[in-house]
Design a protein around this motif. Structure first.
Motif, PDB file in Angstrom:
ATOM      1  N   MET A 407       0.944  -1.260  -0.007  1.00 48.35           N
ATOM      2  CA  MET A 407      -0.015  -0.025   0.035  1.00 48.35           C
ATOM      3  C   MET A 407       0.750   1.248   0.001  1.00 48.35           C
ATOM      4  SD  MET A 407      -3.323  -0.995   2.493  1.00 48.35           S
ATOM      5  CE  MET A 407      -2.598  -1.552   3.852  1.00 48.35           C
ATOM      6  N   GLU A 408       2.122   1.250   0.252  1.00 47.00           N
ATOM      7  CA  GLU A 408       2.964   2.623   0.416  1.00 47.00           C
ATOM      8  C   GLU A 408       3.143   2.829  -1.152  1.00 47.00           C
ATOM      9  OE1 GLU A 408       7.520   0.284   0.796  1.00 47.00           O
ATOM     10  OE2 GLU A 408       6.437   1.398   2.438  1.00 47.00           O
ATOM     11  N   VAL A 409       2.821   1.948  -2.065  1.00 48.77           N
ATOM     12  CA  VAL A 409       3.252   2.394  -3.427  1.00 48.77           C
ATOM     13  C   VAL A 409       2.412   2.077  -4.520  1.00 48.77           C
ATOM     14  CG1 VAL A 409       5.861   2.381  -3.303  1.00 48.77           C
ATOM     15  CG2 VAL A 409       4.519   0.258  -3.926  1.00 48.77           C
ATOM     16  N   VAL A 410       1.588   0.983  -4.093  1.00 47.38           N
ATOM     17  CA  VAL A 410       0.401   0.752  -5.047  1.00 47.38           C
ATOM     18  C   VAL A 410      -0.955   1.528  -4.683  1.00 47.38           C
ATOM     19  CG1 VAL A 410      -0.819  -1.077  -6.322  1.00 47.38           C
ATOM     20  CG2 VAL A 410       1.420  -1.599  -5.450  1.00 47.38           C
ATOM     21  N   PRO A 411      -1.471   2.129  -5.574  1.00 54.55           N
ATOM     22  CA  PRO A 411      -2.743   2.893  -5.372  1.00 54.55           C
ATOM     23  C   PRO A 411      -4.083   1.671  -4.822  1.00 54.55           C
ATOM     24  CG  PRO A 411      -2.015   3.685  -7.681  1.00 54.55           C
ATOM     25  CD  PRO A 411      -1.152   2.451  -7.065  1.00 54.55           C
ATOM     26  N   LEU A 412      -4.611   2.207  -4.042  1.00 49.28           N
ATOM     27  CA  LEU A 412      -5.568   1.472  -3.343  1.00 49.28           C
ATOM     28  C   LEU A 412      -6.830   1.055  -4.471  1.00 49.28           C
ATOM     29  CD1 LEU A 412      -6.404   3.443   0.019  1.00 49.28           C
ATOM     30  CD2 LEU A 412      -4.936   1.487   0.020  1.00 49.28           C
ATOM     31  N   SER A 413      -6.897   1.553  -5.340  1.00 47.59           N
ATOM     32  CA  SER A 413      -7.769   1.082  -6.403  1.00 47.59           C
ATOM     33  C   SER A 413      -7.314   0.174  -7.173  1.00 47.59           C
ATOM     34  CB  SER A 413      -8.237   2.503  -7.347  1.00 47.59           C
ATOM     35  OG  SER A 413      -7.075   2.931  -7.702  1.00 47.59           O
ATOM     36  N   LYS A 414      -5.986  -0.353  -7.060  1.00 49.06           N
ATOM     37  CA  LYS A 414      -5.456  -1.419  -7.997  1.00 49.06           C
ATOM     38  C   LYS A 414      -5.041  -2.705  -7.338  1.00 49.06           C
ATOM     39  CE  LYS A 414      -2.596   0.036 -11.264  1.00 49.06           C
ATOM     40  NZ  LYS A 414      -1.448   0.630 -11.689  1.00 49.06           N
ATOM     41  N   ILE A 415      -5.299  -2.520  -6.002  1.00 47.09           N
ATOM     42  CA  ILE A 415      -4.896  -3.926  -5.098  1.00 47.09           C
ATOM     43  C   ILE A 415      -6.293  -5.032  -5.341  1.00 47.09           C
ATOM     44  CG2 ILE A 415      -4.122  -4.786  -3.088  1.00 47.09           C
ATOM     45  CD1 ILE A 415      -3.137  -1.895  -2.552  1.00 47.09           C
ATOM     46  N   LEU A 416      -5.904  -6.237  -5.580  1.00 40.28           N
ATOM     47  CA  LEU A 416      -7.037  -7.080  -5.432  1.00 40.28           C
ATOM     48  C   LEU A 416      -6.578  -8.147  -4.740  1.00 40.28           C
ATOM     49  CD1 LEU A 416      -6.792  -7.409  -9.693  1.00 40.28           C
ATOM     50  CD2 LEU A 416      -8.258  -6.323  -8.094  1.00 40.28           C
ATOM     51  N   VAL A 448      -3.774   5.749  12.493  1.00 42.13           N
ATOM     52  CA  VAL A 448      -3.096   6.275  13.729  1.00 42.13           C
ATOM     53  C   VAL A 448      -1.968   7.264  13.310  1.00 42.13           C
ATOM     54  CG1 VAL A 448      -1.427   5.471  15.612  1.00 42.13           C
ATOM     55  CG2 VAL A 448      -3.434   4.231  15.154  1.00 42.13           C
ATOM     56  N   GLY A 449      -1.256   7.003  12.125  1.00 42.47           N
ATOM     57  CA  GLY A 449      -0.246   7.750  11.513  1.00 42.47           C
ATOM     58  C   GLY A 449      -0.860   9.016  10.906  1.00 42.47           C
ATOM     59  N   GLY A 450      -1.985   9.178  10.806  1.00 45.34           N
ATOM     60  CA  GLY A 450      -2.670  10.407  10.182  1.00 45.34           C
ATOM     61  C   GLY A 450      -2.631  10.141   8.637  1.00 45.34           C
ATOM     62  N   SER A 451      -2.367   9.205   8.100  1.00 50.76           N
ATOM     63  CA  SER A 451      -2.487   9.143   6.565  1.00 50.76           C
ATOM     64  C   SER A 451      -3.677   8.906   6.005  1.00 50.76           C
ATOM     65  CB  SER A 451      -1.378   7.873   6.087  1.00 50.76           C
ATOM     66  OG  SER A 451      -0.238   8.085   6.373  1.00 50.76           O
ATOM     67  N   LEU A 452      -4.769   8.272   6.806  1.00 49.09           N
ATOM     68  CA  LEU A 452      -6.065   7.924   6.598  1.00 49.09           C
ATOM     69  C   LEU A 452      -6.896   8.229   7.488  1.00 49.09           C
ATOM     70  CD1 LEU A 452      -5.673   4.324   4.908  1.00 49.09           C
ATOM     71  CD2 LEU A 452      -5.539   6.587   3.538  1.00 49.09           C
ATOM     72  N   SER A 453      -8.088   8.656   7.294  1.00 49.93           N
ATOM     73  CA  SER A 453      -9.180   8.783   8.152  1.00 49.93           C
ATOM     74  C   SER A 453      -9.929   7.362   8.549  1.00 49.93           C
ATOM     75  CB  SER A 453     -10.380   9.699   8.077  1.00 49.93           C
ATOM     76  OG  SER A 453     -10.902   9.138   6.797  1.00 49.93           O
ATOM     77  N   VAL A 454     -10.542   7.192   9.648  1.00 49.49           N
ATOM     78  CA  VAL A 454     -11.333   5.855   9.721  1.00 49.49           C
ATOM     79  C   VAL A 454     -12.131   5.418   8.552  1.00 49.49           C
ATOM     80  CG1 VAL A 454     -12.846   4.438  10.951  1.00 49.49           C
ATOM     81  CG2 VAL A 454     -11.168   5.838  12.193  1.00 49.49           C
ATOM     82  N   GLU A 455     -12.793   6.399   8.228  1.00 53.33           N
ATOM     83  CA  GLU A 455     -13.785   6.345   6.731  1.00 53.33           C
ATOM     84  C   GLU A 455     -12.884   5.884   5.569  1.00 53.33           C
ATOM     85  OE1 GLU A 455     -13.806   8.900   8.852  1.00 53.33           O
ATOM     86  OE2 GLU A 455     -15.906   8.390  10.013  1.00 53.33           O
ATOM     87  N   GLU A 456     -11.755   6.562   5.332  1.00 56.93           N
ATOM     88  CA  GLU A 456     -10.806   6.374   4.224  1.00 56.93           C
ATOM     89  C   GLU A 456     -10.300   4.889   4.406  1.00 56.93           C
ATOM     90  OE1 GLU A 456      -9.189  10.419   2.671  1.00 56.93           O
ATOM     91  OE2 GLU A 456      -8.490   9.630   4.525  1.00 56.93           O
ATOM     92  N   ILE A 458     -11.840   2.184   5.932  1.00 58.15           N
ATOM     93  CA  ILE A 458     -12.627   1.179   5.657  1.00 58.15           C
ATOM     94  C   ILE A 458     -13.025   1.160   4.061  1.00 58.15           C
ATOM     95  CG2 ILE A 458     -15.046   0.463   5.970  1.00 58.15           C
ATOM     96  CD1 ILE A 458     -14.691   1.708   8.940  1.00 58.15           C
ATOM     97  N   GLU A 459     -13.045   2.468   3.334  1.00 59.17           N
ATOM     98  CA  GLU A 459     -13.230   2.175   2.168  1.00 59.17           C
ATOM     99  C   GLU A 459     -12.053   1.562   1.294  1.00 59.17           C
ATOM    100  OE1 GLU A 459     -14.719   2.927  -1.673  1.00 59.17           O
ATOM    101  OE2 GLU A 459     -15.762   2.724   0.240  1.00 59.17           O
ATOM    102  N   ALA A 460     -10.827   1.753   1.831  1.00 56.94           N
ATOM    103  CA  ALA A 460      -9.748   1.054   1.288  1.00 56.94           C
ATOM    104  C   ALA A 460      -9.859  -0.446   1.254  1.00 56.94           C
ATOM    105  CB  ALA A 460      -8.238   1.760   1.789  1.00 56.94           C
ATOM    106  N   ALA A 461     -10.510  -0.632   2.456  1.00 62.81           N
ATOM    107  CA  ALA A 461     -10.656  -2.300   2.541  1.00 62.81           C
ATOM    108  C   ALA A 461     -11.742  -2.795   1.685  1.00 62.81           C
ATOM    109  CB  ALA A 461     -11.103  -2.361   3.989  1.00 62.81           C
TER     110      ALA A 461
END
Length: 477
Positions: A407-416, A448-456, A458-461
């Motif tokens: 996830m540090e390099v691949v867009p979330l929209s491309k991980i299967l 926790v690190g501030g990169s994502l909100s909780v909502e973001e 869960i949407e990533a998942a």
């Protein structure tokens, strides 16, 4: 289609673990490993939301009923990649004869080849892997038995008396909704076994992926001209992609096993080298079984590059993905050093007329162990996707770090999400159980690190577990 078997355990609670059918299927936090149950407070909310989500498996295989009743040693052999080549350690056909022989024949074969000794050595090592020790604990919780391999297999065999109901309960427990079933590996049981498995896992839907090599196998042995072969091959491609040529059903994409045999794949549009390769194959086909793996692959290299290119052209026309075996292993048949994900760059580009045409490419198995290379290839090329199989579930607790790496390099929209499950249905279940668990842990770190909100998070998942698969294969159209 016959009615789905009833699961006598459906809706029951065994050993504190809910195993019945429900849309949330939550694993209570008290059933998590201790280090996870003591995570940051954000983890509980993220895990609960992720655990309730459905799963699409973008790369997996048929499960047959031959492992419904098993033994601890046979189970270890069948679930482990290290156990897959067991037959190759003996002369052709000997191991199968030993497995199926009576006591006298097995005794004679053991005396000649020390088969039992070799099996004991391999499975003994497998049993000492952390993957198996972790699996035993997880399955004991699910089955409500003592956490030993013998007890787990005994409880599993009891469930195996109604095996398809047991398989269905595994799928429902982690909430599979779609699988992309690669039909090229079916343990020589064909379409009937594939259909039986698809029926058993309902309401999870099965969408078939055809394998190029399965089509080639129909024609490579025939004593026909190259022109006739080419015509037949293209016709079968069209039947497979547009009709019912994939064991009676359509295909949603294709898969190639070319990389581990030849390494770097350069697409080949010129039919002349392929014709020369076809003639070489005609002159040496009977000798192939006795050749070493690299010499045999060299004879058909240009022919297979050409058939691969034809198939990829057809996928590009239809906006269908091409899955390509990368990373992983399956020794000793394949050459491990050939499986570098970077060897797929020319395929991802698919240049012609000074233009990158960029078909949908899915390197398989997370490129494992070259995860970083597969991730970077997916980062650089927008038509290249990253899928998580084999690494999920075989890497188990280290999935957390691997998911972070991806996830540090691949867009979330491309991980299967994917399992590459084979032989043993628990691989589907473990992939779902561990995949959700450690994905939640990785996403919690980003929150926790501030990169994502909780909502973001869960949407990533949602994207990783099912939305991306449905988009890339057009399942929602």
């Amino acid at each position: 289609m016959t009615e789905h078997p009833k699961d006598p355990h459906a809706g029951s609670t065994t050993g504190g673990q809910k195993t019945g059918s429900n849309k949330t299927g939550l694993y209570h936090l008290e059933h998590l490993p201790l280090f996870l149950s003591r995570q940051e407070p954000e983890f509980a909310a993220i895990f609960e939301a992720v655990d309730a989500l459905p799963i699409d498996d973008t790369h997996c295989h048929v499960i047959t009923d031959q492992d419904a009743i098993t033994t601890p040693k046979r189970y270890l052999e069948r679930i482990s990649l290290a156990g897959m080549p067991m037959a190759a350690y003996f002369p052709k056909g000997v191991y199968t004869e030993w497995l199926n022989g009576d006591e006298a024949r097995r005794h004679d074969l053991n005396r000649m080849y020390d088969i039992q000794g070799k099996v004991d050595a391999v499975t003994g090592d497998i049993s000492q892997g952390i993957f198996i020790k972790f699996l035993v604990k997880e399955m004991a919780q699910f089955l409500g038995c003592e956490a030993t391999l013998d007890a787990v297999i005994e409880a599993r065999n009891d469930r195996g008396k109604n095996y398809w109901a047991y398989v269905n309960s595994l799928f429902r427990d982690v909430n599979y909704e779609n699988i992309m079933l690669e039909t090229g590996y079916h343990e020589d049981r064909g379409g009937e076994a594939i259909s039986r498995f698809e029926e058993a896992i309902l309401p999870c839907r099965s969408n078939r992926i055809s394998r190029i090599e399965e089509i080639q196998r129909e024609f490579f042995h025939l004593d026909i001209s190259f022109d006739e072969f080419e015509q037949r091959y293209i016709k079968r491609l069209h039947e497979t992609l547009d009709g019912n040529g994939n064991f009676g059903k359509k295909s949603y994409g294709m898969k190639s096993y070319l990389l581990p045999f030849i390494g770097l794949i350069r697409p080949l549009h010129d039919r002349n080298p392929a014709k020369v390769s076809w003639e070489a194959l005609r002159g040496s086909f009977s000798k192939l079984p006795d050749m070493d793996r690299e010499s045999a692959a060299e004879i058909t290299k240009d022919l297979r590059r050409y058939t691969f290119t034809l198939a990829l052209e057809e996928c590009l026309k239809r906006d269908m993905p091409m899955q390509i075996h990368a990373g992983d292993g399956e020794a000793p048949d394949v050459v491990l050093r050939n499986q570098d994900p970077f060897f797929l760059e020319e395929v991802v580009r698919f240049d012609r007329d000074n233009m990158m045409r960029m078909p949908k490419i899915i390197p398989l198995h997370a490129g494992y162990p070259s995860v970083g290379k597969a991730a970077w290839l997916s980062h650089l090329y927008p038509n290249c996707y990253f899928e998580l199989s084999i690494m999920t579930p075989h890497v188990h607790q280290n999935l957390y770090q691997r998911y972070m790496q991806v996830m540090e390099v691949v867009p979330l929209s491309k991980i299967l999400f994917a399992s590459d499950a084979y032989h043993i249905p628990e691989l589907y279940w473990l992939a779902g159980r561990w995949g959700k668990r450690y994905l939640a842990k990785a996403l919690t770190d980003y929150v926790v690190g501030g990169s994502l909100s909780v909502e973001e998070a869960i949407e990533a998942a949602r994207m990783i577990l099912y939305k991306n698969n449905r988009k890339v294969y057009g399942l929602d159209k």
